[in-house]
Write a protein that holds these residues in place. Sequence first.
Motif, PDB file in Angstrom:
ATOM      1  N   PHE A 176       7.178  23.034   9.821  1.00 15.43           N
ATOM      2  CA  PHE A 176       7.505  24.756  10.465  1.00 15.43           C
ATOM      3  C   PHE A 176       6.235  24.934  10.748  1.00 15.43           C
ATOM      4  CE2 PHE A 176       7.669  25.120   6.275  1.00 15.43           C
ATOM      5  CZ  PHE A 176       7.698  26.402   6.069  1.00 15.43           C
ATOM      6  N   ILE A 177       6.259  26.595  11.612  1.00 13.04           N
ATOM      7  CA  ILE A 177       5.698  27.442  12.191  1.00 13.04           C
ATOM      8  C   ILE A 177       6.200  28.840  11.497  1.00 13.04           C
ATOM      9  CG2 ILE A 177       3.619  28.451  13.876  1.00 13.04           C
ATOM     10  CD1 ILE A 177       3.447  25.283  13.047  1.00 13.04           C
ATOM     11  N   HIS A 178       5.610  29.321  10.650  1.00 11.54           N
ATOM     12  CA  HIS A 178       6.184  30.926  10.716  1.00 11.54           C
ATOM     13  C   HIS A 178       5.677  31.469  10.949  1.00 11.54           C
ATOM     14  CE1 HIS A 178       8.249  32.866   6.927  1.00 11.54           C
ATOM     15  NE2 HIS A 178       8.057  33.386   8.130  1.00 11.54           N
ATOM     16  N   VAL A 179       5.854  32.274  11.640  1.00 12.85           N
ATOM     17  CA  VAL A 179       5.445  33.423  12.409  1.00 12.85           C
ATOM     18  C   VAL A 179       5.901  34.900  12.078  1.00 12.85           C
ATOM     19  CG1 VAL A 179       4.893  34.514  14.767  1.00 12.85           C
ATOM     20  CG2 VAL A 179       4.938  31.882  14.605  1.00 12.85           C
ATOM     21  N   VAL A 180       4.559  36.043  11.620  1.00 13.78           N
ATOM     22  CA  VAL A 180       5.334  37.055  11.213  1.00 13.78           C
ATOM     23  C   VAL A 180       4.977  38.226  12.642  1.00 13.78           C
ATOM     24  CG1 VAL A 180       4.537  38.900  10.467  1.00 13.78           C
ATOM     25  CG2 VAL A 180       4.257  36.793   9.229  1.00 13.78           C
ATOM     26  N   GLU A 181       6.182  38.537  13.293  1.00 13.48           N
ATOM     27  CA  GLU A 181       5.755  39.277  14.608  1.00 13.48           C
ATOM     28  C   GLU A 181       5.500  41.017  14.626  1.00 13.48           C
ATOM     29  OE1 GLU A 181       9.210  35.631  17.388  1.00 13.48           O
ATOM     30  OE2 GLU A 181       9.693  38.146  16.109  1.00 13.48           O
ATOM     31  N   GLY A 182       4.703  40.694  15.523  1.00 13.20           N
ATOM     32  CA  GLY A 182       4.030  42.589  14.744  1.00 13.20           C
ATOM     33  C   GLY A 182       3.556  42.917  13.621  1.00 13.20           C
ATOM     34  N   ALA A 183       3.365  44.177  12.894  1.00  6.97           N
ATOM     35  CA  ALA A 183       2.720  44.526  11.921  1.00  6.97           C
ATOM     36  C   ALA A 183       3.913  43.943  11.091  1.00  6.97           C
ATOM     37  CB  ALA A 183       2.570  46.129  12.268  1.00  6.97           C
ATOM     38  N   THR A 184       3.616  43.043   9.925  1.00  7.92           N
ATOM     39  CA  THR A 184       4.062  43.239   8.938  1.00  7.92           C
ATOM     40  C   THR A 184       4.807  43.851   8.149  1.00  7.92           C
ATOM     41  OG1 THR A 184       2.365  41.097   8.379  1.00  7.92           O
ATOM     42  CG2 THR A 184       3.586  41.539   6.541  1.00  7.92           C
ATOM     43  N   GLY A 185       5.686  43.636   8.044  1.00  7.44           N
ATOM     44  CA  GLY A 185       6.658  44.800   7.314  1.00  7.44           C
ATOM     45  C   GLY A 185       6.202  45.783   8.513  1.00  7.44           C
ATOM     46  N   GLY A 186       6.517  46.390   9.227  1.00  6.26           N
ATOM     47  CA  GLY A 186       5.753  47.568  10.130  1.00  6.26           C
ATOM     48  C   GLY A 186       6.259  47.607  11.385  1.00  6.26           C
ATOM     49  N   ALA A 187       6.233  47.533  12.569  1.00  7.93           N
ATOM     50  CA  ALA A 187       6.314  47.844  13.564  1.00  7.93           C
ATOM     51  C   ALA A 187       6.474  46.502  14.641  1.00  7.93           C
ATOM     52  CB  ALA A 187       5.830  48.503  15.336  1.00  7.93           C
ATOM     53  N   ARG A 188       7.524  45.755  15.275  1.00 10.28           N
ATOM     54  CA  ARG A 188       7.221  44.925  15.632  1.00 10.28           C
ATOM     55  C   ARG A 188       6.800  44.479  16.959  1.00 10.28           C
ATOM     56  NH1 ARG A 188      10.953  40.508  15.021  1.00 10.28           N
ATOM     57  NH2 ARG A 188      11.606  40.342  17.798  1.00 10.28           N
ATOM     58  N   ASP A 189       6.443  45.324  17.389  1.00  8.07           N
ATOM     59  CA  ASP A 189       6.184  45.769  19.020  1.00  8.07           C
ATOM     60  C   ASP A 189       4.663  45.714  19.351  1.00  8.07           C
ATOM     61  OD1 ASP A 189       6.557  48.816  18.555  1.00  8.07           O
ATOM     62  OD2 ASP A 189       6.608  48.711  20.119  1.00  8.07           O
ATOM     63  N   PHE A 190       3.798  46.255  17.837  1.00  5.41           N
ATOM     64  CA  PHE A 190       2.305  45.794  17.302  1.00  5.41           C
ATOM     65  C   PHE A 190       1.730  45.070  17.813  1.00  5.41           C
ATOM     66  CE2 PHE A 190      -1.346  45.690  15.449  1.00  5.41           C
ATOM     67  CZ  PHE A 190      -2.216  47.643  15.647  1.00  5.41           C
ATOM     68  N   SER A 191       0.342  45.249  18.483  1.00  6.34           N
ATOM     69  CA  SER A 191      -0.065  44.076  18.753  1.00  6.34           C
ATOM     70  C   SER A 191      -1.590  44.834  18.881  1.00  6.34           C
ATOM     71  CB  SER A 191       0.178  43.918  20.298  1.00  6.34           C
ATOM     72  OG  SER A 191      -0.452  43.103  21.151  1.00  6.34           O
ATOM     73  N   GLN A 192      -2.219  44.348  19.028  1.00 10.60           N
ATOM     74  CA  GLN A 192      -3.860  44.537  18.596  1.00 10.60           C
ATOM     75  C   GLN A 192      -4.634  44.070  20.579  1.00 10.60           C
ATOM     76  OE1 GLN A 192      -5.733  42.257  15.663  1.00 10.60           O
ATOM     77  NE2 GLN A 192      -4.784  44.123  13.735  1.00 10.60           N
ATOM     78  N   GLY A 193      -5.903  44.523  21.105  1.00 10.06           N
ATOM     79  CA  GLY A 193      -6.521  43.739  21.924  1.00 10.06           C
ATOM     80  C   GLY A 193      -6.065  44.813  23.289  1.00 10.06           C
ATOM     81  N   ASP A 194      -6.351  44.425  24.441  1.00  5.40           N
ATOM     82  CA  ASP A 194      -5.793  45.017  25.631  1.00  5.40           C
ATOM     83  C   ASP A 194      -4.278  44.920  26.624  1.00  5.40           C
ATOM     84  OD1 ASP A 194      -6.574  42.773  27.093  1.00  5.40           O
ATOM     85  OD2 ASP A 194      -8.245  43.414  28.191  1.00  5.40           O
ATOM     86  N   LYS A 195      -3.725  43.803  25.703  1.00  3.41           N
ATOM     87  CA  LYS A 195      -2.238  43.821  26.024  1.00  3.41           C
ATOM     88  C   LYS A 195      -1.512  42.968  25.495  1.00  3.41           C
ATOM     89  CE  LYS A 195      -3.611  38.801  27.635  1.00  3.41           C
ATOM     90  NZ  LYS A 195      -4.356  38.065  28.666  1.00  3.41           N
ATOM     91  N   PRO A 196      -0.094  43.448  25.765  1.00  2.00           N
ATOM     92  CA  PRO A 196       1.037  43.025  24.311  1.00  2.00           C
ATOM     93  C   PRO A 196       0.599  40.874  24.089  1.00  2.00           C
ATOM     94  CG  PRO A 196       1.625  44.461  26.070  1.00  2.00           C
ATOM     95  CD  PRO A 196       0.288  43.589  26.846  1.00  2.00           C
TER      96      PRO A 196
END
Length: 371
Positions: A264-284
Motif C-alpha cells: 500500500f501507499i499511505h498518503v497524508v493529504e494537505g497539512a498533517t492534522g490541519g487543512a486538507r487543501d493546504f499546498s506548497q509551491g505555486d499551484k495546488p
Amino acid sequence: MATLFDPLRVGDLALANRIVMAPLTRNRSPNAVPGDLSVTYYSQRATAGLIVTEATAISHQGQGYANVPGLYGADQLAGWKRVTDAVHKAGGKIVVQLWHVGRISHDSLQPGGGKPVSASAIRAKSKTFLVKPDGSGEFVETSEPRALETAEIPGIIDDYRRAAKAAIEVAGFDGVEIHGANGYLIDQFLRSGTNHRTDDYGGSIENRTRLLFEVVDAVTGAIGAGKTGIRLSPVTPANDTSDADPQPLFNHVVAGLGSRGLAFIHVVEGATGGARDFSQGDKPFSYAELKDSYRKAGGQGAWLVNNGYDKQLAEKAVGDGYADLVAFGKLFIANPDLVSRLKQNVELNVPDNATFYGGNAKGYTDYPTAA
C-alpha cells in the motif's frame, strides 16, 4: 460500488474492512518498551481492517521523543510481541511504522548526548517531547543537527532492514509501514527545504529520492514487498519541512514505487492534522495526478488516504474508487469501536486533547464503547 465495510486483500494481508487506524504517537512506552497499557490499547481497536502502530524507532539514533517505542532492543521486541499476540487473538491485523526522526530530536535522547542527524545541518523550527525529572512531560525546541556523512548512510539503511526483519520474525507483526512523511529523516532527504547536500543524495530529484528507494529495497528484500507499505505527505509543513515544487518530486517517488510491488501507499493529504487543501509551491497539489503516476508506473498496491476524513468523505472516496482504504486518527483515539460506530451511525466520543501525549490510562484505554 465498494464500501468502507467490504473486505480487501492488501499485498499479503487479507483485511476485514477498509478502515485503517492511523499511526498515532502517544508517548506511553517508558524505556521505549510497549507495556500492559499498549497491549490493551491496540487490542481494543482490533476491529480496524488494519492497525498501523504509532511511529517506532528503528535505532536509538532514530528516537526523537521521550517514551516512544523502539524495535532495536530485545525488551522492545518482546513488548511488541505481546501487543501483536493480543491483536491477532482479537482477530485484527497490525503493521508497525518504521521511524527515524532525523533532526526532530533532542541531544538528551541521542546516544552519548550527540547531535541528531539529518540530510543537512539545518535546525528545525519545531518541538519534541521530553519527560521532566518529576515525571511530567514538556515540549521543547529540537536540537541543532549535523549532516549525515555519505559513508554513514548505508548503516542507516541497514537499521531499517534489521528493524523490519525483527518486526516480522520476532515481534510478530503482519507487515511494516516505512515512515517517509511529516518531516522526519526520509522526508528531510526528499525536500529541497531541508536537503542542501551536494553528494549523490542531494540536488536533483533523482538524488533526493535515492535514500527512500534504497530503504524500500532493503526492507522489501528482508520481508517481501507484500508486507511493506510507505507513508508520504507531499505538501505538509509538519516539522518545518518544505519543497519548492512538490508535484514532480512526489510523482517521481510514486512512479519509482510502482515497480516495487508494495502492499500500500499511505498518503497524508494537505497539512498533517490541519487543512486538507493546504499546498506548497505555486499551484495546488493534485492527488489524482499522484495516484495516476503510481498506476501508470504499474503500481497495484492499495491507495490509502488520510487527514480529516469523516464517514461521509471516506464513503465517497471508497465508493468513487478514488481510495481503497481510509485511515482515521483522532477518531480512533476516542473510539476503540470506531468500525461498529461508523457502520451503525452511533454518536462518536470526543477525544480529550490534553491526554494525547504521555500519561497513563486516562484518555488512552478508558474511552467507552457503545452500548
